[in-house]
Design a protein around this motif. Structure first.
Motif, PDB file in Angstrom:
ATOM      1  N   TYR A 294      -3.428  10.799  -3.227  1.00  0.00           N
ATOM      2  CA  TYR A 294      -2.709   9.963  -4.200  1.00  0.00           C
ATOM      3  C   TYR A 294      -1.213   9.926  -3.880  1.00  0.00           C
ATOM      4  CZ  TYR A 294      -0.318   8.608  -8.478  1.00  0.00           C
ATOM      5  OH  TYR A 294       0.524   7.994  -9.366  1.00  0.00           O
ATOM      6  N   LEU A 295      -0.620  11.094  -3.677  1.00  0.00           N
ATOM      7  CA  LEU A 295       0.824  11.156  -3.418  1.00  0.00           C
ATOM      8  C   LEU A 295       1.213  10.376  -2.164  1.00  0.00           C
ATOM      9  CD1 LEU A 295       1.863  14.856  -4.221  1.00  0.00           C
ATOM     10  CD2 LEU A 295       2.265  12.794  -5.586  1.00  0.00           C
ATOM     11  N   ALA A 296       0.424  10.522  -1.117  1.00  0.00           N
ATOM     12  CA  ALA A 296       0.741   9.840   0.144  1.00  0.00           C
ATOM     13  C   ALA A 296       0.698   8.317  -0.038  1.00  0.00           C
ATOM     14  CB  ALA A 296      -0.220  10.279   1.243  1.00  0.00           C
ATOM     15  N   TRP A 297      -0.332   7.828  -0.742  1.00  0.00           N
ATOM     16  CA  TRP A 297      -0.409   6.373  -0.997  1.00  0.00           C
ATOM     17  C   TRP A 297       0.694   5.921  -1.937  1.00  0.00           C
ATOM     18  CZ3 TRP A 297      -2.642   3.739   2.433  1.00  0.00           C
ATOM     19  CH2 TRP A 297      -3.908   4.030   2.947  1.00  0.00           C
ATOM     20  N   LYS A 298       0.984   6.731  -2.945  1.00  0.00           N
ATOM     21  CA  LYS A 298       1.993   6.364  -3.948  1.00  0.00           C
ATOM     22  C   LYS A 298       3.366   6.218  -3.278  1.00  0.00           C
ATOM     23  CE  LYS A 298       3.824   5.885  -8.102  1.00  0.00           C
ATOM     24  NZ  LYS A 298       3.935   4.475  -8.547  1.00  0.00           N
TER      25      LYS A 298
ATOM     26  N   PRO B 101     -12.745   5.578   3.337  1.00  0.00           N
ATOM     27  CA  PRO B 101     -11.795   5.887   4.409  1.00  0.00           C
ATOM     28  C   PRO B 101     -10.430   5.211   4.215  1.00  0.00           C
ATOM     29  CG  PRO B 101     -13.900   5.140   5.300  1.00  0.00           C
ATOM     30  CD  PRO B 101     -13.929   4.876   3.836  1.00  0.00           C
ATOM     31  N   ARG B 102      -9.474   5.677   5.007  1.00  0.00           N
ATOM     32  CA  ARG B 102      -8.084   5.221   4.815  1.00  0.00           C
ATOM     33  C   ARG B 102      -7.893   3.713   5.021  1.00  0.00           C
ATOM     34  NH1 ARG B 102      -6.638   8.498  10.214  1.00  0.00           N
ATOM     35  NH2 ARG B 102      -7.896   9.998   9.091  1.00  0.00           N
TER      36      ARG B 102
ATOM     37  N   THR C  41      -1.156  -9.813   2.149  1.00  0.00           N
ATOM     38  CA  THR C  41      -1.922  -9.963   3.400  1.00  0.00           C
ATOM     39  C   THR C  41      -1.071  -9.439   4.552  1.00  0.00           C
ATOM     40  OG1 THR C  41      -2.199 -12.180   2.466  1.00  0.00           O
ATOM     41  CG2 THR C  41      -3.608 -11.599   4.331  1.00  0.00           C
ATOM     42  N   LEU C  42      -1.683  -8.653   5.423  1.00  0.00           N
ATOM     43  CA  LEU C  42      -0.969  -8.116   6.586  1.00  0.00           C
ATOM     44  C   LEU C  42      -1.815  -8.320   7.832  1.00  0.00           C
ATOM     45  CD1 LEU C  42       0.220  -4.628   5.203  1.00  0.00           C
ATOM     46  CD2 LEU C  42       1.622  -6.696   5.428  1.00  0.00           C
ATOM     47  N   ASP C  43      -1.165  -8.369   9.010  1.00  0.00           N
ATOM     48  CA  ASP C  43      -1.964  -8.502  10.234  1.00  0.00           C
ATOM     49  C   ASP C  43      -2.598  -7.142  10.574  1.00  0.00           C
ATOM     50  OD1 ASP C  43      -0.197  -7.030  12.201  1.00  0.00           O
ATOM     51  OD2 ASP C  43       1.191  -8.611  11.567  1.00  0.00           O
ATOM     52  N   PRO C  44      -3.676  -7.185  11.353  1.00  0.00           N
ATOM     53  CA  PRO C  44      -4.442  -5.969  11.641  1.00  0.00           C
ATOM     54  C   PRO C  44      -3.601  -4.820  12.214  1.00  0.00           C
ATOM     55  CG  PRO C  44      -5.609  -7.898  12.445  1.00  0.00           C
ATOM     56  CD  PRO C  44      -4.280  -8.372  11.963  1.00  0.00           C
ATOM     57  N   GLN C  45      -2.634  -5.188  13.063  1.00  0.00           N
ATOM     58  CA  GLN C  45      -1.823  -4.137  13.686  1.00  0.00           C
ATOM     59  C   GLN C  45      -0.969  -3.410  12.654  1.00  0.00           C
ATOM     60  OE1 GLN C  45       0.671  -5.527  16.957  1.00  0.00           O
ATOM     61  NE2 GLN C  45       1.788  -3.581  16.831  1.00  0.00           N
ATOM     62  N   LYS C  46      -0.398  -4.162  11.733  1.00  0.00           N
ATOM     63  CA  LYS C  46       0.430  -3.581  10.668  1.00  0.00           C
ATOM     64  C   LYS C  46      -0.422  -2.683   9.771  1.00  0.00           C
ATOM     65  CE  LYS C  46       4.217  -3.146   8.207  1.00  0.00           C
ATOM     66  NZ  LYS C  46       5.310  -2.311   8.759  1.00  0.00           N
ATOM     67  N   LYS C  47      -1.657  -3.136   9.514  1.00  0.00           N
ATOM     68  CA  LYS C  47      -2.551  -2.352   8.655  1.00  0.00           C
ATOM     69  C   LYS C  47      -2.893  -1.010   9.307  1.00  0.00           C
ATOM     70  CE  LYS C  47      -5.411  -5.947   7.584  1.00  0.00           C
ATOM     71  NZ  LYS C  47      -6.425  -6.729   6.860  1.00  0.00           N
TER      72      LYS C  47
ATOM     73  N   LEU D 188       0.097   1.284   9.037  1.00  0.00           N
ATOM     74  CA  LEU D 188       0.291   1.852   7.702  1.00  0.00           C
ATOM     75  C   LEU D 188      -0.770   2.914   7.382  1.00  0.00           C
ATOM     76  CD1 LEU D 188       1.375  -1.269   5.596  1.00  0.00           C
ATOM     77  CD2 LEU D 188       2.813   0.614   6.406  1.00  0.00           C
ATOM     78  N   ALA D 189      -2.015   2.639   7.783  1.00  0.00           N
ATOM     79  CA  ALA D 189      -3.083   3.612   7.544  1.00  0.00           C
ATOM     80  C   ALA D 189      -2.776   4.913   8.294  1.00  0.00           C
ATOM     81  CB  ALA D 189      -4.430   3.052   7.993  1.00  0.00           C
ATOM     82  N   HIS D 190      -2.237   4.766   9.495  1.00  0.00           N
ATOM     83  CA  HIS D 190      -1.866   5.925  10.302  1.00  0.00           C
ATOM     84  C   HIS D 190      -0.723   6.691   9.634  1.00  0.00           C
ATOM     85  CE1 HIS D 190      -1.023   8.374  13.834  1.00  0.00           C
ATOM     86  NE2 HIS D 190       0.257   8.014  13.737  1.00  0.00           N
ATOM     87  N   LEU D 191       0.286   5.943   9.180  1.00  0.00           N
ATOM     88  CA  LEU D 191       1.436   6.557   8.504  1.00  0.00           C
ATOM     89  C   LEU D 191       0.999   7.353   7.276  1.00  0.00           C
ATOM     90  CD1 LEU D 191       4.363   3.979   8.377  1.00  0.00           C
ATOM     91  CD2 LEU D 191       4.421   6.319   9.268  1.00  0.00           C
ATOM     92  N   LYS D 192       0.089   6.759   6.495  1.00  0.00           N
ATOM     93  CA  LYS D 192      -0.411   7.460   5.308  1.00  0.00           C
ATOM     94  C   LYS D 192      -1.061   8.781   5.703  1.00  0.00           C
ATOM     95  CE  LYS D 192      -3.775   8.719   2.378  1.00  0.00           C
ATOM     96  NZ  LYS D 192      -5.067   9.364   2.657  1.00  0.00           N
ATOM     97  N   ASN D 193      -1.853   8.729   6.767  1.00  0.00           N
ATOM     98  CA  ASN D 193      -2.538   9.949   7.186  1.00  0.00           C
ATOM     99  C   ASN D 193      -1.555  11.013   7.679  1.00  0.00           C
ATOM    100  OD1 ASN D 193      -5.048  11.392   7.596  1.00  0.00           O
ATOM    101  ND2 ASN D 193      -4.594  11.232   9.790  1.00  0.00           N
ATOM    102  N   GLU D 194      -0.512  10.574   8.377  1.00  0.00           N
ATOM    103  CA  GLU D 194       0.497  11.524   8.854  1.00  0.00           C
ATOM    104  C   GLU D 194       1.181  12.211   7.663  1.00  0.00           C
ATOM    105  OE1 GLU D 194       1.139  12.482  12.153  1.00  0.00           O
ATOM    106  OE2 GLU D 194      -0.766  11.394  12.270  1.00  0.00           O
ATOM    107  N   ARG D 195       1.499  11.418   6.652  1.00  0.00           N
ATOM    108  CA  ARG D 195       2.137  11.970   5.453  1.00  0.00           C
ATOM    109  C   ARG D 195       1.176  12.911   4.724  1.00  0.00           C
ATOM    110  NH1 ARG D 195       5.593  14.661   3.143  1.00  0.00           N
ATOM    111  NH2 ARG D 195       6.205  14.125   1.021  1.00  0.00           N
ATOM    112  N   TYR D 196      -0.094  12.498   4.659  1.00  0.00           N
ATOM    113  CA  TYR D 196      -1.109  13.336   4.010  1.00  0.00           C
ATOM    114  C   TYR D 196      -1.208  14.688   4.717  1.00  0.00           C
ATOM    115  CZ  TYR D 196      -5.699  14.938   2.436  1.00  0.00           C
ATOM    116  OH  TYR D 196      -6.727  15.695   1.935  1.00  0.00           O
TER     117      TYR D 196
END
Ligand code: BG6
Ligand code: MG
Length: 220
Positions: A21-25, A47-48, A62-68, A71-79
């Motif tokens: 939750y915190l990482a997404w928030k 999954p993320r 809406t975001l392009d696949p690369q941006k998504k 961001l999913a990677h960034l969230k996981n790094e923060r998590y």
């Protein structure tokens, strides 16, 4: 009779759901997206990448696949960064005692967690020894609510799904257990888990082992 118990991890064994939750928030706040506990509840068990889709849809973004992917990677790094601080305080109260009591009754124990970080969390919390089998997001093709993760766990334990009970805090996970033909116990409230046949909040107070394991019931 119940011969195996399959546990989700985040929100069932430990409070790492809060760190998701915190990482997404943090990300949502930085991006100016709306994010709250209700939306977060929908992310449980998935999954993320799919989680990000839910957040984007909720915000009409809406975001392009690369941006998504970024961001999913960034969230996981923060998590993972947040996970560094976890210790036994992050354990769901009574969970170790509960799993130990099940083991003493001869019940096999498996983990069924969508998280690709599950193995590292089990190690960090010294829980690995409690599990006879571990199935994580790295081992499956179809995420919850598909029953694959729990069926795989049951297979590794050598126990028929009919003799398994699943513990879940996610609607997707409750559905996965039911789809797998297993008994399901929701960890939460009837309001947050309307599809769970029963819910518990406290592993000691809310569960009677004989009833859970369906021992002493007349055979039909
Ligand atoms: C699950 C959580 O256990 O793990 C989800 O309930 C979370 O909320 C998922 O999104 C994380 O999986 P991943 O793909 O980031 O390893
Ligand atoms: Mg969970």
């Amino acid at each position: 009779t119940i011969r195996a118990a399959l546990f989700d991890l985040d929100g069932v064994v430990c409070f790492t759901d809060h760190y998701h939750y915190l990482a997404w928030k943090e990300m949502a706040d930085a991006q100016g997206w709306d994010f709250n506990e209700t939306i977060n509840h929908q992310l449980r068990g998935i999954p993320r990448e799919a989680s990000l889709e839910v957040i984007l849809n909720h915000n009409g973004v809406t975001l392009d696949p690369q941006k998504k992917q970024e961001l999913a990677h960034l969230k996981n790094e923060r998590y993972k960064e947040l996970l560094q601080q976890i210790d036994s305080d992050a354990l769901y109260p009574g969970i170790v005692e509960f799993i130990t009591a099940l083991r003493e009754r001869g019940v096999k124990i498996a983990l069924g967690s969508s998280s690709k970080n599950a193995g590292a969390i089990l190690d960090k919390l010294s829980l690995t020894v409690l599990f006879d089998a571990v199935v994580t997001g790295n081992d499956i093709e179809k995420p919850k609510p598909d029953p694959e993760i729990f069926l795989k766990g049951a297979e590794l334990l050598g126990i028929h799904p009919f003799n398994c009970v699943v513990f879940e805090d996610a609607e997707s996970g409750v559905e996965a257990g039911l789809q797998g033909g297993m008994k399901v116990v929701g960890v939460g409230t009837p309001a947050t888990l309307p599809n769970a046949p029963t819910v518990v909040r406290d592993y000691q107070k809310d569960i009677d082992l004989d009833t859970l394991l369906q021992i002493g019931k007349p055979a039909r």
